[in-house]
Design an enzyme around this catalytic site. Sequence first.
Site, PDB file in Angstrom:
ATOM      1  CB  CYS A  94      -0.913   0.000   1.319  1.00 53.14           C
ATOM      2  SG  CYS A  94      -2.037  -1.493   1.203  1.00 53.14           S
ATOM      3  CB  THR A  95       4.215   2.004   1.743  1.00 52.68           C
ATOM      4  OG1 THR A  95       3.484   1.853   3.166  1.00 52.68           O
ATOM      5  CG2 THR A  95       4.979   3.249   1.838  1.00 52.68           C
TER       6      THR A  95
END
Length: 157
Positions: A45-46
Amino acid sequence: MAVVIDTPVADIQAPATSGQTFSLAGLKGKQVVLYFYPKDSTPGCTTEGQGFRDQYAAFQAANTEVFGVSRDSVKSHENFKAKQAFPFELISDKDEAVCQLFDVIKLKKLYGKEYLGVDRSTFLIDKDGVLRQEWRGVKVPGHVDAVLAAAQALDKA
């Protein structure tokens, strides 16, 4: 009822970072990218968020606003956004209303256990609020470039 390509998306209102309330109707005249991701501050997600951050100016040049959506709280989103210097807002969907509209809650498996989680997905909505493209079951590498190309093509259409 879940969204369908080439049909208008119902207005959505949900809490977002920077003290805002996200409203799809309030963005008429701009294209909108909604990217759904499982959890703040996790590796995939980062990386995905950083991709949208790094291409943000190009999205803006294509008359496109970018929003990340997950079930995390606004407080968690604020921390994630600040740590990663995201120039776009993150939408908190704790009640899963937005996730259900876009049908991104799926049965997943982790270490043999099944659970309901967010299927990494992205949606491109045109300036009239019509869903034009969707990507489901997204793999992060190369994804942001594909979404940007679609946004640029739609902006020129």
